[in-house]
Write an enzyme that holds these catalytic residues in place. Structure first.
Site, PDB file in Angstrom:
ATOM      1  N   HIS A  12      29.707 -50.233 -34.048  1.00 50.15           N
ATOM      2  CA  HIS A  12      30.248 -49.327 -35.067  1.00 50.15           C
ATOM      3  C   HIS A  12      31.721 -49.619 -35.330  1.00 50.15           C
ATOM      4  CE1 HIS A  12      27.099 -46.083 -35.398  1.00 50.15           C
ATOM      5  NE2 HIS A  12      26.625 -46.831 -34.419  1.00 50.15           N
ATOM      6  N   GLU A  53      32.576 -49.168 -30.413  1.00 51.04           N
ATOM      7  CA  GLU A  53      33.440 -48.819 -31.533  1.00 51.04           C
ATOM      8  C   GLU A  53      34.584 -49.823 -31.628  1.00 51.04           C
ATOM      9  OE1 GLU A  53      32.985 -46.384 -33.616  1.00 51.04           O
ATOM     10  OE2 GLU A  53      31.732 -44.875 -32.615  1.00 51.04           O
ATOM     11  N   HIS A  55      26.078 -47.631 -40.181  1.00 51.49           N
ATOM     12  CA  HIS A  55      26.990 -46.963 -41.108  1.00 51.49           C
ATOM     13  C   HIS A  55      27.616 -48.009 -42.029  1.00 51.49           C
ATOM     14  CE1 HIS A  55      27.288 -43.684 -37.842  1.00 51.49           C
ATOM     15  NE2 HIS A  55      26.398 -43.349 -38.762  1.00 51.49           N
ATOM     16  N   GLU A  77      31.309 -49.085 -42.205  1.00 52.26           N
ATOM     17  CA  GLU A  77      31.931 -49.698 -41.035  1.00 52.26           C
ATOM     18  C   GLU A  77      31.701 -51.208 -41.067  1.00 52.26           C
ATOM     19  OE1 GLU A  77      30.193 -47.389 -37.867  1.00 52.26           O
ATOM     20  OE2 GLU A  77      31.047 -45.551 -38.651  1.00 52.26           O
TER      21      GLU A  77
END
Ligand SMILES: [Zn+2]
Length: 1032
Positions: A918, A1003, A821, A824
């Site tokens: 991420h 994350e 992504h 990010e």
């Protein structure tokens, strides 16, 4: 006593029973007295019991009978009304019952008769209030003229009968929840009357004694404003102006909070909705995807119908972070959870990955160290003799030179080898733990030095940096003062030679060269010359010709940890009032487009006083800038390429500013419903002048930050969805540190593809090839024509003895990926740290290298990163939803990443750990998502087969260790559930199809930590810029 009474009647509670059967006044009065006493001391349970025994009906019937008498007996009616009000509050069907028993009419008639009799009227109003709790009953009351009656009671303004007025406004507010009543109110001009009343109360109630009446009057307006016609009437009656001006002097008064919050809701509701000020919803950049049908012509944004767009939204200015209920999304099909699908491609295709795993398949013999060394390091001889800085001559192709190898001698493991491997792994784990615990690792600087220390300050010098201590070299200050830099000229052209039609770029090229010569470049693991060379090979859809200065020059962490911005209450409210002021006091509104990707260039009038914007560089994203007021700009970000959504990431240059002046920026087309910007996150800023002064640093900047739903809508025709799309505004104020500087503002610390390619080369050169095995391969080419790198890191064999070679070949793999992504960017910074750590001389890193082979794909979506996307690839797809059946042509990076994993699996070398990095926009800290069948079934409360499912609980080991050792990590946010909506993500596919039980998404918060040693203290971070030592 209650029991006694209950015993008297098997079906009905005795007093209720008696009431229904009494006709003489004395008994009724007695029973009402008993009921009143009973219910006044009892709990809700007693009232509910009475309701269940038909109490409501009995009371209502008595009311109807008594009220219909030729001369109603108020001695009976008043206690009866009091009871009705009390019981009615607890009886959800009270309104319906009142309607059926015809109690509405009699009460209205009584109220009309008693307009001048305060006590009687008040009692009637109490009853009407409970009747109108049902919308249907409320509508019926409206038909029967209740609103006219109530308006007679509350107008004109008077402070004489405030209890009655309060009760009447409450009934009115309840009635207006019905759309038909609201429509009636609009038709009869009540909006104007209500506004008038609001003004009168506001003007006279200076002691704020009647806040409740004032609030209820506003609630009436709020309900009416749910209708489109209501909003129109409100606007026509100057409602915005009236509420705006009456509230201005209330904003700081806490006791008026109940009033102000409703006013803000009405103003937001009634603010005329409009489409975004963009020519198309689709991205300004389009990319022809091979083999796909050309997309439809872009939808043009038009004015549209916003019928009944009722946002009952509460003011988001609160501390609650939303937690979604995801249970519906859990995968409960045991077959889907535990069956392993077959290959998604022909098996022979997998052999192409052998060349990317030289270390696994190399055939070498004992006692032949030199051959081994040259096989493993195909370009070693070349780079050892090379000049470190002449990167332009080092063809990139060298780095993806794929040497021929002997066919693999060994595939898979026999039993003995497996047990040897297991024992070895256990030993490694113990050893790692003990080393980290002893504090010998640089992994956890905070645990040794406290949160104030910046981990990167210990970073080893790479030989390129001149002074990484952050100390300023005295003559830089002077040089900056002597040179009158035209800061805009430092726009970093990428191609000097082919840019011959303009004199300026050549001039800027010289400026850059001069800057590079005269200014130190103290950024570890970065080199501007190499960056420039790499940038020329980076291919973008818009064919970017310039580089952003921060990416070229490099970034160093700030000298100390930055605190999270303290959230101040009421910021959102102030901003919304400022937005409303555009509408009603437009005298200072400029509304001038000062930058746009869609309109002819140049729009910018360099002579004018306004800021200048620019975003046509790698990872840049700003589509349009509109100067709204002298110091306020609306910004629109670009949708992802070939998409009409995912606006969130921004990165742009701004120049032409005055120092220490508060500029307000509003990014008005954000899409996510909430953001860490509401919880302490700040945008990042990089000042070119600061960089030239020796402080090349992205810092968290901005104050008065909030994120809220705005009045822009996108029609269903454009979104193709069932409902209109809402947009959100991110607003922040920045005080720039210097006059006439060039500053870069971004959603998060940018990290470009070119930065990665530069970093990998520098990293490769930084390692001692005799100890660290570091190899770059090209996994594949992207749709946009960029190479997707694959990095292999492990330790060189200790010697060429048979044992050491065996150990080398049998090291288990770990596969790490990141940045699927593009928005990010924190994932890339985490990856950068991970790579630097893995090649470092830290004892833990050494141990890791000696025991594992790390296969790293640091950027799964290079095209997205390059073109400033937030979420997608050039095809406009979220690549982390393509793992189930990726296409080699359309999702090449995913196809080949999966291919590599298939290959490892096919030779019995499935990774021990797979982890995809991420960034998380809603939560704080760092955490993992993993996969567990049992936990998923338990969570879904699906009993099917949990007992028969065998599951290795090893997936919890790594998160548990991290929870103990890693300061930023929190187990609390980890989840091991398998969601249906995530079936095509890397984590789930690698877990299910490759059988990797430790398959994770990691994350990292965009914002920071709210636990552990990195937990931030609350102090305004902008103080950093405001402090006198910082501003020149
Ligand atoms: Zn992500």
């Amino acid at each position: 006593m209650l029991m006694l009474l209950q015993n008297g009647s098997p079906k009905r509670w005795l007093p209720v029973f008696s009431l229904q059967n009494s006709s003489d006044r004395e008994s009724i009065l007695n029973i009402l007295q008993v009921l009143g006493d009973l219910l006044s001391v009892g709990t809700d349970r007693r009232i509910r019991y009475m309701i269940s025994k038909g109490g409501s009906e009995a009371l209502l019937q008595t009311l109807v009978d008594t009220a219909r008498a030729a001369s109603p007996d108020y001695d009976v009616l008043l206690p009866l009304f009091r009871l009705l009000a009390k019981v009615g509050l607890r009886d959800k069907k009270f309104g319906q019952k009142a309607l059926e028993l015809e109690a509405l009419d009699v009460t209205l008639i009584l109220a009309r008769k008693n307009l001048s009799h305060s006590q009687n009227l008040l009692h009637c109003l109490w009853a009407l209030r409970v009747f109108s709790s049902s919308v249907t009953t409320g509508a019926m009351l409206g038909i029967n003229g209740a609103m006219e009656l109530l308006f007679k009671v509350i107008t004109p303004y008077t402070q004489k009968r405030t209890r009655i007025i309060r009760a009447a406004t409450e009934v009115l507010a309840a009635l207006l929840k019905s759309k038909s009543n609201s429509r009636r109110a609009v038709n009869r001009g009540y909006v104007t009357s209500l506004l008038r009343l609001h003004q009168d109360w506001h003007g006279h109630d200076t002691a704020n004694t009647y806040v409740l009446i004032r609030r209820t009057l506003l609630l009436c307006l709020k309900h009416i404003a749910n209708l489109r016609s209501g909003r129109e009437a409100f606007l026509a009656a100057q409602g915005m102006e009236i509420l705006f001006s009456t509230t201005q002097n209330c904003l700081d008064d806490g006791s008026l909070e109940p009033i102000v919050s409703v006013v803000v809701q009405i103003l937001r509701q009634c603010y005329p909705k409009s489409p975004l000020p963009l020519v198309t919803a689709t991205s300004a950049y389009a990319f022809p995807v091979p083999g796909s049908i050309p997309s439809e012509p872009p939808c043009v944004l038009t004015e549209e119908d916003f019928e009944d767009d009722a946002d009952e939204e509460v003011d988001k200015d609160s501390d609650s972070e939303e937690v979604k209920d995801q249970d519906d999304d859990l995968e409960t099909d045991v077959n889907k959870l535990s069956s392993k699908p077959g290959l998604d491609r022909p098996e022979e295709e997998l052999m192409q990955y052998e060349a990317m795993c030289l270390e696994l398949s190399c055939s070498f013999e004992e006692g032949n160290a030199d051959i081994l060394f040259s096989i493993l390091n195909p370009k070693e001889l070349k780079s050892q003799s090379g000049d470190d800085l002449k990167f332009e001559e080092t063809q990139y192709a060298n780095h993806h030179h794929i040497p021929t190898v002997a066919s693999p001698k060994w595939h898979g493991l026999n039993k003995d080898q497996s047990s040897w491997k297991q024992g070895r792994e256990d030993m490694v784990q113990t050893s790692l733990l003990s080393k980290v615990k002893m504090g010998r690792s640089t992994m956890h600087p905070a645990s040794r030095k406290g949160p104030g220390m910046n981990p990167c300050q210990n970073m080893q010098s790479n030989g390129f940096g001149i002074d990484s201590s952050g100390k300023e070299i005295p003559d830089i200050q002077d040089s900056l003062k002597q040179d009158v830099w035209d800061i805009d000229v430092i726009s970093c052209p990428m191609i000097s030679a082919s840019f011959s039609n303009s004199a300026r770029p050549r001039e800027t090229d010289e400026v850059i060269d001069k800057l590079l010569q005269t200014h130190p470049k103290p950024v570890p693991f970065h080199d501007p010359c190499l960056y420039m060379a790499k940038a020329r090979r980076t291919r973008s859809v818009a064919d970017f010709k310039t580089m952003a200065f921060p990416d070229l020059w490099g970034h160093r962490p700030p000298p100390s940890a930055q605190s999270m911005l303290e959230r101040k209450c009421g910021v959102q409210r102030i901003k919304i009032f400022e937005d409303v002021r555009r509408l009603i006091q437009p005298t200072d509104i400029i509304n001038k487009v000062v930058f746009s990707l869609d309109e002819p260039w140049p729009l910018q009038d360099t002579a004018s006083d306004c800021l200048r914007f620019y975003s046509k560089f790698e990872s840049g994203n700003l589509r349009k800038a509109i100067q709204v007021r002298e110091l306020e700009y609306d910004l629109l970000v670009n949708a992802d390429v070939n998409s009409s959504q995912h606006q969130q990431w921004f990165y742009f240059k701004v120049s032409g500013m005055r120092a220490a002046v508060p500029y307000r920026f509003n990014v008005i087309n954000c899409e996510k419903p909430n953001s860490q910007f509401n919880y302490g996150m700040q945008p990042t800023l990089y000042s070119v002048k600061e960089a030239l002064l020796g402080r090349p640093t992205w810092i968290r900047m901005g104050y008065e930050i909030c994120y809220y739903k705005n009045h822009y809508r996108q029609s269903t025709a454009v979104t193709g969805g069932a409902s209109q799309k809402h947009f959100y505004t991110l607003t922040f104020v920045v005080n720039f540190p210097h006059n006439e500087d060039a500053c870069y503002l971004a959603y998060h610390y940018p990290y470009t593809y070119t930065a990665l390619m530069t970093h990998l080369d520098i990293l490769e050169k930084s390692v001692n090839p005799k100890q660290v095995y570091f190899r770059q391969d090209v996994l594949c080419q992207t749709l946009g024509g960029n190479s997707c790198p694959l990095v292999t890191i492990t330790a060189m064999p200790e010697s060429d003895s048979a044992d050491h070679l065996e150990q080398f070949r049998q090291r288990p793999c770990q596969v790490i990926t990141a940045r699927v992504h593009p928005g990010e960017s924190n994932a890339s910074w985490v990856m950068k740290g991970a790579l630097e750590f893995l090649v470092s001389s830290d004892p833990v890193a050494t141990l890791l290298r000696e025991n594992f082979i790390f296969k790293v794909i640091p950027m799964l979506n290079p095209d997205g990163v390059i073109n400033g996307n937030h979420r997608c690839s050039l095809k406009g797809e979220d690549l982390n939803r393509q793992w189930l059946s990726p296409s080699a042509h359309l999702q090449p990076t995913i196809y080949h990443a999966k291919g590599l994993l298939y290959y490892l699996s096919s030779i019995g070398r499935s990774p021990r750990v797979f982890c995809d990095f991420h960034g998380h926009s809603q939560k704080k800290n760092v955490f993992l998502y993993g996969c567990s069948i049992k936990e998923t079934l338990w969570q879904a409360e699906s009993a099917t087969g949990t007992s028969t499912v065998l599951e290795d609980v090893g997936y919890r080991t790594l998160p548990k260790i991290l929870d103990k050792l890693a300061p930023a990590f929190t187990m609390n946010s980890c989840s091991f559930l398998v969601e249906k909506s995530r079936a095509s993500t890397a984590r789930v596919v690698v877990w299910r199809e490759m059988g990797v039980s430790r398959s994770y998404t990691m994350e990292s918060s965009y914002c920071g930590c709210n636990q552990g040693p990195y937990q931030v203290c609350e102090a305004p971070a902008y103080a950093y810029f405001l402090s006198s030592s910082y501003v020149l």
